[in-house]
Design an enzyme around this catalytic site. Structure first.
Site, PDB file in Angstrom:
ATOM      1  N   CYS A  64      45.472 -31.169  31.337  1.00  0.00           N
ATOM      2  CA  CYS A  64      46.097 -32.163  32.238  1.00  0.00           C
ATOM      3  C   CYS A  64      45.966 -33.576  31.663  1.00  0.00           C
ATOM      4  CB  CYS A  64      45.419 -32.098  33.611  1.00  0.00           C
ATOM      5  SG  CYS A  64      43.800 -32.934  33.643  1.00  0.00           S
TER       6      CYS A  64
ATOM      7  N   HIS B 118      19.031 -29.784  34.560  1.00  0.00           N
ATOM      8  CA  HIS B 118      19.842 -30.827  33.905  1.00  0.00           C
ATOM      9  C   HIS B 118      21.119 -30.268  33.299  1.00  0.00           C
ATOM     10  CE1 HIS B 118      15.900 -33.334  33.548  1.00  0.00           C
ATOM     11  NE2 HIS B 118      16.392 -33.290  34.774  1.00  0.00           N
TER      12      HIS B 118
ATOM     13  N   ASN C 288       1.014 -28.353  26.712  1.00  0.00           N
ATOM     14  CA  ASN C 288       1.811 -29.464  26.220  1.00  0.00           C
ATOM     15  C   ASN C 288       1.047 -30.158  25.095  1.00  0.00           C
ATOM     16  OD1 ASN C 288       4.393 -30.918  26.784  1.00  0.00           O
ATOM     17  ND2 ASN C 288       3.005 -32.664  26.833  1.00  0.00           N
TER      18      ASN C 288
HETATM   19  N1  APR Z   1       4.543 -27.053  22.389  1.00  0.00           N
HETATM   20  C1  APR Z   1       4.047 -27.766  23.443  1.00  0.00           C
HETATM   21  N2  APR Z   1       4.425 -29.041  23.706  1.00  0.00           N
HETATM   22  C2  APR Z   1       5.324 -29.591  22.872  1.00  0.00           C
HETATM   23  C3  APR Z   1       5.865 -28.914  21.753  1.00  0.00           C
HETATM   24  C4  APR Z   1       5.431 -27.587  21.529  1.00  0.00           C
HETATM   25  N3  APR Z   1       5.865 -26.845  20.492  1.00  0.00           N
HETATM   26  N4  APR Z   1       6.726 -29.760  21.119  1.00  0.00           N
HETATM   27  C5  APR Z   1       6.725 -30.912  21.829  1.00  0.00           C
HETATM   28  N5  APR Z   1       5.880 -30.815  22.869  1.00  0.00           N
HETATM   29  C6  APR Z   1       5.635 -31.772  23.945  1.00  0.00           C
HETATM   30  C7  APR Z   1       5.667 -33.230  23.539  1.00  0.00           C
HETATM   31  O1  APR Z   1       4.371 -33.655  23.168  1.00  0.00           O
HETATM   32  C8  APR Z   1       6.145 -33.908  24.827  1.00  0.00           C
HETATM   33  O2  APR Z   1       5.062 -34.349  25.615  1.00  0.00           O
HETATM   34  O3  APR Z   1       6.706 -31.614  24.859  1.00  0.00           O
HETATM   35  C9  APR Z   1       6.889 -32.802  25.595  1.00  0.00           C
HETATM   36  C10 APR Z   1       8.367 -33.069  25.712  1.00  0.00           C
HETATM   37  O4  APR Z   1       8.519 -34.206  26.538  1.00  0.00           O
HETATM   38  P1  APR Z   1       9.921 -34.968  26.561  1.00  0.00           P
HETATM   39  O5  APR Z   1      10.369 -35.219  25.169  1.00  0.00           O
HETATM   40  O6  APR Z   1       9.764 -36.108  27.516  1.00  0.00           O
HETATM   41  O7  APR Z   1      10.931 -33.895  27.153  1.00  0.00           O
HETATM   42  P2  APR Z   1      11.081 -33.454  28.665  1.00  0.00           P
HETATM   43  O8  APR Z   1       9.800 -33.524  29.390  1.00  0.00           O
HETATM   44  O9  APR Z   1      11.790 -32.153  28.661  1.00  0.00           O
HETATM   45  O10 APR Z   1      12.087 -34.586  29.232  1.00  0.00           O
HETATM   46  C11 APR Z   1      12.627 -34.365  30.502  1.00  0.00           C
HETATM   47  O11 APR Z   1      14.061 -36.266  30.134  1.00  0.00           O
HETATM   48  O12 APR Z   1      15.536 -37.549  28.971  1.00  0.00           O
HETATM   49  C12 APR Z   1      15.435 -36.544  29.894  1.00  0.00           C
HETATM   50  O13 APR Z   1      17.139 -35.021  30.301  1.00  0.00           O
HETATM   51  C13 APR Z   1      16.085 -35.269  29.433  1.00  0.00           C
HETATM   52  O14 APR Z   1      15.516 -33.066  30.195  1.00  0.00           O
HETATM   53  C14 APR Z   1      14.989 -34.234  29.604  1.00  0.00           C
HETATM   54  C15 APR Z   1      14.016 -34.909  30.531  1.00  0.00           C
END
Ligand code: APR
Length: 255
Positions: free
Chosen positions: A160, A126, A222
């Site tokens: 520009c 991303h 996760n």
């Molecule tokens: N350790 C393990 N898991 C964690 C921790 C941690 N310390 N902190 C948060 N989480 C988990 C949350 O429970 C959640 O399920 O990480 C996950 C993050 O999920 P999202 O917030 O959906 O983030 P992500 O999966 O990276 O989103 C993907 O979505 O909006 C777009 O571009 C944005 O790159 C992002 C993409």
């Protein structure tokens, strides 16, 4: 799918996977960086819980109302200036640099913390916060060079006169398909895959798991359940920074 037996034994089993693995692929998300102070997106206190933020950080808002985009984007960008890698990022870098393992990281994160931690094979699915690109002439500028503009609530412009857009993939933007193809190949070659701190709900990033070998091992760390939990060999609903370093340490020393 792992069965709920004792976590110690699960960690030992994953350490054994790590010891015997020749190619390790990682799909990381915002959850690996929350322990560095960066909020994730979909947790209860995630960035996307605020509708005004979610609607502003999009390609259409950038195109139609760049001042609204930058109002919200600059708050995020300026609040992340002194972030540092945490134990999760460092454990992955150790695998590569201390244990000499082949590690390919496909990250959904734009914070660059895997590279700061020392990981060398990183695909930023991303994009990243290091550069901004002029929408008129295509010139790339270093983001830190326009920090002052953002601090003064000014829209960053190219020499520009064109508007500069951070080199991140916003909703509505295309991915770098060459890089994405490379990440697919990493997943297809790996004999061990870690999903770290991602809800695995965003395509096409989450489709990378469909490229894994039938005989590869899948470990998910996760805090919350993910749609791929049932397909994983081991799932830890825990913090990446708590579990991954223990698995890496155990795979190194055996104890
Ligand atoms: N350790 C393990 N898991 C964690 C921790 C941690 N310390 N902190 C948060 N989480 C988990 C949350 O429970 C959640 O399920 O990480 C996950 C993050 O999920 P999202 O917030 O959906 O983030 P992500 O999966 O990276 O989103 C993907 O979505 O909006 C777009 O571009 C944005 O790159 C992002 C993409």
């Amino acid at each position: 799918m792992s069965y709920p037996f004792n976590r110690e034994q699960e960690i030992e089993a994953c350490a054994a996977f790590l010891q015997s693995a020749s190619k390790i692929a990682v799909l990381s998300g915002a959850g690996i960086s929350t322990e560095s102070g960066i909020p994730d997106f979909r947790s209860s206190n995630g960035l996307w819980q605020k509708e005004e933020v979610r609607e502003a950080i999009t390609r259409s808002c950038f195109s139609r109302q760049p001042e609204r985009f930058y109002y919200y984007f600059s708050q995020l960008f300026l609040s992340w200036t002194d972030i540092k890698p945490n134990q999760g990022h460092l454990a992955l870098a150790d695998l590569e640099n201390e244990q000499g393992k082949w590690v390919g990281i496909a990250t959904q994160n734009i914070d660059g913390l895997h590279q700061v931690a020392g990981s060398k094979q990183v695909i930023e699915l991303h994009g990243n916060l290091r550069h901004a690109v002029c929408q008129k002439c295509g010139t790339a500028k270093v983001m830190n060079g326009i920090k002052e503009k953002l601090e003064n609530k000014m829209i960053p412009l190219c020499d520009c006169g064109g508007i500069l857009k951070p080199k991140v993939v916003l909703f509505g933007d295309p991915l770098d398909m060459q890089e994405f193809r490379k990440a697919q190949i990493w997943m297809a070659q790996a004999d061990l895959i870690f999903c770290l701190g991602t809800s695995l709900t965003v395509t096409p990033a989450n489709t990378l798991l469909q490229h894994r070998r039938h005989d590869s091992k899948l470990v998910i760390i996760n805090l919350e359940a993910t749609p791929y939990d049932r397909e994983a060999d081991y799932v830890f609903h825990a913090k990446v920074g708590e579990i991954l370093p223990v698995i890496v340490q155990k795979s190194q020393t055996g104890d």
